[in-house]
Motif scaffolding. Structure first.
Motif, PDB file in Angstrom:
ATOM      1  N   TYR A 359      37.422 -25.814  -5.400  1.00 34.79           N
ATOM      2  CA  TYR A 359      37.633 -25.381  -6.779  1.00 34.79           C
ATOM      3  C   TYR A 359      36.330 -24.824  -7.345  1.00 34.79           C
ATOM      4  O   TYR A 359      35.232 -25.235  -6.957  1.00 34.79           O
ATOM      5  CB  TYR A 359      38.100 -26.580  -7.617  1.00 34.79           C
ATOM      6  N   ALA A 360      36.495 -23.876  -8.264  1.00 31.96           N
ATOM      7  CA  ALA A 360      35.334 -23.331  -8.980  1.00 31.96           C
ATOM      8  C   ALA A 360      35.668 -23.281 -10.457  1.00 31.96           C
ATOM      9  O   ALA A 360      36.791 -22.932 -10.839  1.00 31.96           O
ATOM     10  CB  ALA A 360      34.992 -21.933  -8.476  1.00 31.96           C
ATOM     11  N   ILE A 361      34.689 -23.629 -11.276  1.00 28.19           N
ATOM     12  CA  ILE A 361      34.903 -23.602 -12.718  1.00 28.19           C
ATOM     13  C   ILE A 361      35.214 -22.168 -13.155  1.00 28.19           C
ATOM     14  O   ILE A 361      34.466 -21.235 -12.877  1.00 28.19           O
ATOM     15  CB  ILE A 361      33.648 -24.124 -13.450  1.00 28.19           C
ATOM     16  N   GLY A 362      36.308 -22.040 -13.835  1.00 28.87           N
ATOM     17  CA  GLY A 362      36.721 -20.719 -14.323  1.00 28.87           C
ATOM     18  C   GLY A 362      37.579 -19.963 -13.345  1.00 28.87           C
ATOM     19  O   GLY A 362      38.455 -19.206 -13.733  1.00 28.87           O
ATOM     20  N   ALA A 363      37.324 -20.182 -12.057  1.00 24.54           N
ATOM     21  CA  ALA A 363      38.049 -19.418 -11.034  1.00 24.54           C
ATOM     22  C   ALA A 363      39.290 -20.145 -10.545  1.00 24.54           C
ATOM     23  O   ALA A 363      40.220 -19.534 -10.057  1.00 24.54           O
ATOM     24  CB  ALA A 363      37.135 -19.101  -9.858  1.00 24.54           C
ATOM     25  N   GLY A 364      39.284 -21.470 -10.637  1.00 21.31           N
ATOM     26  CA  GLY A 364      40.404 -22.243 -10.124  1.00 21.31           C
ATOM     27  C   GLY A 364      40.235 -22.555  -8.648  1.00 21.31           C
ATOM     28  O   GLY A 364      39.125 -22.520  -8.105  1.00 21.31           O
ATOM     29  N   VAL A 365      41.347 -22.852  -7.976  1.00 18.16           N
ATOM     30  CA  VAL A 365      41.304 -23.143  -6.535  1.00 18.16           C
ATOM     31  C   VAL A 365      40.873 -21.879  -5.798  1.00 18.16           C
ATOM     32  O   VAL A 365      41.441 -20.801  -5.995  1.00 18.16           O
ATOM     33  CB  VAL A 365      42.681 -23.630  -6.047  1.00 18.16           C
ATOM     34  N   THR A 366      39.874 -22.003  -4.964  1.00 17.41           N
ATOM     35  CA  THR A 366      39.233 -20.815  -4.395  1.00 17.41           C
ATOM     36  C   THR A 366      39.712 -20.449  -3.006  1.00 17.41           C
ATOM     37  O   THR A 366      39.568 -19.298  -2.595  1.00 17.41           O
ATOM     38  CB  THR A 366      37.711 -21.028  -4.330  1.00 17.41           C
ATOM     39  N   ASP A 367      40.257 -21.414  -2.271  1.00 21.33           N
ATOM     40  CA  ASP A 367      40.617 -21.133  -0.880  1.00 21.33           C
ATOM     41  C   ASP A 367      42.084 -21.480  -0.630  1.00 21.33           C
ATOM     42  O   ASP A 367      42.740 -22.127  -1.452  1.00 21.33           O
ATOM     43  CB  ASP A 367      39.727 -21.934   0.080  1.00 21.33           C
ATOM     44  N   GLU A 368      42.554 -21.068   0.534  1.00 16.77           N
ATOM     45  CA  GLU A 368      43.915 -21.422   0.923  1.00 16.77           C
ATOM     46  C   GLU A 368      44.007 -22.936   1.123  1.00 16.77           C
ATOM     47  O   GLU A 368      43.082 -23.573   1.617  1.00 16.77           O
ATOM     48  CB  GLU A 368      44.299 -20.715   2.223  1.00 16.77           C
ATOM     49  N   VAL A 369      45.127 -23.479   0.722  1.00  9.89           N
ATOM     50  CA  VAL A 369      45.378 -24.907   0.915  1.00  9.89           C
ATOM     51  C   VAL A 369      46.689 -25.047   1.694  1.00  9.89           C
ATOM     52  O   VAL A 369      47.663 -24.331   1.412  1.00  9.89           O
ATOM     53  CB  VAL A 369      45.469 -25.643  -0.435  1.00  9.89           C
ATOM     54  N   HIS A 370      46.693 -25.952   2.659  1.00  5.27           N
ATOM     55  CA  HIS A 370      47.871 -26.128   3.498  1.00  5.27           C
ATOM     56  C   HIS A 370      48.506 -27.485   3.250  1.00  5.27           C
ATOM     57  O   HIS A 370      47.840 -28.445   2.835  1.00  5.27           O
ATOM     58  CB  HIS A 370      47.492 -25.977   4.978  1.00  5.27           C
ATOM     59  N   CYS A 371      49.790 -27.536   3.512  1.00  8.77           N
ATOM     60  CA  CYS A 371      50.546 -28.770   3.343  1.00  8.77           C
ATOM     61  C   CYS A 371      49.964 -29.849   4.263  1.00  8.77           C
ATOM     62  O   CYS A 371      49.732 -29.607   5.456  1.00  8.77           O
ATOM     63  CB  CYS A 371      52.021 -28.518   3.657  1.00  8.77           C
ATOM     64  N   GLU A 372      49.734 -31.031   3.710  1.00  2.00           N
ATOM     65  CA  GLU A 372      49.172 -32.114   4.505  1.00  2.00           C
ATOM     66  C   GLU A 372      50.162 -32.619   5.542  1.00  2.00           C
ATOM     67  O   GLU A 372      49.778 -33.270   6.508  1.00  2.00           O
ATOM     68  CB  GLU A 372      48.748 -33.264   3.579  1.00  2.00           C
TER      69      GLU A 372
END
Length: 397
Positions: A359-372
Motif C-alpha cells: 500500500y502507498a499513501i494516496g495511491a492505495g494498493v500498489t501491486d497485484e494481490v492473489h487469493c490466499e
C-alpha cells in the motif's frame, strides 16, 4: 476523462489564487463572482501592469470596456499567466504526504469494494518513502476550424517507476490546493525530512510521462475536437467539389457557345461583302478560337482532377484542418509519500478475517494481490469472499 489525471477545479484555482495574492501582500475584496484586488505599490507582476484590477470568477466579462478585468477559470489565459509567474518564483514546491495526514482514510481496493465484506478496520505500516512529482499540465489544442481549446490537468507520477498516482493527485488538488482544511496545516513542506533529491534525468522523464498522461486524461475531449475538425474538412471539401463541378459545367456551356459563334464567324468569312469585313471576321474567329482552346485546356485539367478525386486539394484541406496538441508543464510539486503494507480487517455475517497488501499513501494498493486460497488474482471482477470465516475469492468459493 480517465482517472489517471485530475482536472483542476475552480475552487482549487480560487484557493491557490487567493493565497498567491495574499502572499504578494494584496488586498482582496470579494463581491460574489468578482474580486477587487489592490496590489502593494512595490509589487511588480507580469500578468498586469495595474496595481488595482478585478478578477471575474464566472468566466465572463460583463462588457467590452472591462479590459482591466481578468477571467479566472482553469482554461483562461490569465490562469496560465498566473501559474507561469508563480512557477517562476517557486520553480518546484515540495511536501511530504504521510499516513497522519489522511487520518485513516484509506483507499479500499476494488476487490474489496466489489465484494460483500465490510472493512471493520485498516492499519497501515509505512516501510519506506518514495518520491513522486505532481505536475500541472497545460494542454493547448489548435485547429483552423475551432477556437483554441485549453485544458489544465494535474497528474502525479512516481519518479522511479513512472506509475501514475491518481489518488495522490486527488488529495493534492482537492485537499492541499483547496481552502485550508483541518489537516492541511500538518503537511510537511520543505522540511529536512521531506527534502527529496531527484536526478535531473529521472525528473525530466517523469515530467514527460506526466504530460503524456495529462493528454490521455482529456483524450475524449481531444477526439471530439478532432471529429469536429474532420467534419469541417468534409464540409469544406464538399463545397470545393461542388464548385469544381459547377466550373466544369460552366466551361462546357461556354465552349459550346464559342463553337456556335465560331461556326457563325466561318459563315461570315465566307459571305463577307468586303475584304475589310472578311479580315475582321477572321481576326475575331482567331480570337474566339484561342479562347476556346484555353477553355478546353482548363476543362481537361478540371476533368483530370475530378478523375483523381481532387486528391491534392483533399490532402491540402485535411492537412490544414488537422489538430495540433501541445503540452506545457506549468507547476511542479515534489511529493514524498509513504509506502508499506496495509492490513484490512474484513467482516461478513459476524465473521472476520485479515487481508494484507502492499500500500502507498494516496495511491492505495500498489501491486497485484492473489487469493490466499486458490492464488487467482483478485480484481473487481474477482473480489474476495468470506464463507464460514474462510477467505477466498469468487473463483474458488
Amino acid at each position: 476523462m480517465t482517472d489517471v489525471t485530475h482536472a483542476v477545479t475552480q475552487s482549487a484555482l480560487e484557493a491557490f489564487t487567493r493565497e498567491y495574492l495574499n502572499d504578494l501582500g494584496a488586498a482582496i475584496r470579494e463581491n460574489g463572482t468578482r474580486w477587487e484586488v489592490r496590489l502593494p505599490s512595490h509589487v511588480d507582476v507580469d500578468f498586469s501592469d495595474r496595481h488595482e484590477f478585478e478578477i471575474a470568477l464566472d468566466g465572463e466579462r460583463r462588457d467590452e470596456t472591462e479590459d482591466s478585468v481578468y477571467v479566472l477559470t482553469p482554461e483562461s489565459e490569465f490562469t496560465q499567466q498566473l501559474l507561469d509567474e508563480a512557477a517562476a518564483m517557486a520553480t518546484a514546491g515540495q511536501l511530504a504526504l504521510t499516513d497522519s495526514m489522511t487520518d485513516g482514510d484509506y483507499r479500499d481496493p476494488p476487490w474489496i469494494v466489489e465484494s460483500d465484506v465490510e472493512v471493520e478496520d485498516a492499519a497501515f505500516s509505512p516501510y519506506y518513502d518514495r518520491t513522486a512529482i505532481c505536475v500541472f499540465v497545460r494542454i493547448d489544442v489548435e485547429t483552423v476550424s475551432e477556437y483554441q481549446t485549453q485544458f489544465l490537468e494535474a497528474v502525479t507520477i512516481d519518479v522511479e517507476s513512472k506509475d501514475q498516482l491518481p489518488g495522490v493527485t486527488e488529495i493534492l488538488v482537492e485537499e492541499f490546493f483547496s481552502p485550508k482544511s483541518g489537516w492541511r496545516d500538518e503537511v510537511t513542506v520543505g522540511s529536512d525530512q521531506s527534502d527529496a533529491t531527484v536526478a535531473p534525468e529521472k525528473l525530466a522523464d517523469a515530467i514527460v510521462a506526466g504530460q503524456e498522461a495529462a493528454v490521455g486524461g482529456v483524450q475524449e475531449e481531444i477526439d471530439e475536437i478532432r471529429q469536429s475538425a474532420s467534419r469541417a474538412a468534409d464540409s469544406e471539401f464538399e463545397e470545393y467539389r461542388q464548385l469544381q463541378e459547377q466550373r466544369i459545367n460552366d466551361h462546357r456551356t461556354e465552349i459550346d457557345s464559342l463553337s456556335n459563334r465560331l461556326q457563325k464567324l466561318s459563315s461570315d468569312v465566307d459571305g463577307a461583302d468586303s475584304q475589310q469585313q472578311r479580315v475582321e471576321a477572321l481576326e475575331k474567329r482567331q480570337e474566339l478560337k484561342a479562347e476556346k482552346e484555353d477553355l478546353e485546356a482548363e476543362l481537361e485539367e478540371l476533368l483530370q482532377e475530378k478523375e483523381q478525386g481532387y486528391a491534392q486539394k483533399r490532402q491540402e484541406i485535411y492537412r490544414r484542418h488537422s489538430i495540433e496538441v501541445n503540452t506545457k508543464p506549468t507547476a511542479f510539486t515534489l511529493v514524498t509519500y509513504e509506502r508499506g503494507e496495509i492490513e484490512f480487517t474484513v467482516a461478513d455475517n459476524g465473521r472476520t478475517a485479515v487481508m494484507r497488501a502492499p500500500y502507498a499513501i494516496g495511491a492505495g494498493v500498489t501491486d497485484e494481490v492473489h487469493c490466499e486460497n486458490c492464488n487467482t488474482q483478485l480484481s473487481a471482477e474477482n473480489p474476495i469472499s468470506l464463507v464460514a470465516g474462510r477467505l477466498g475469492c469468487q473463483s474458488c468459493q
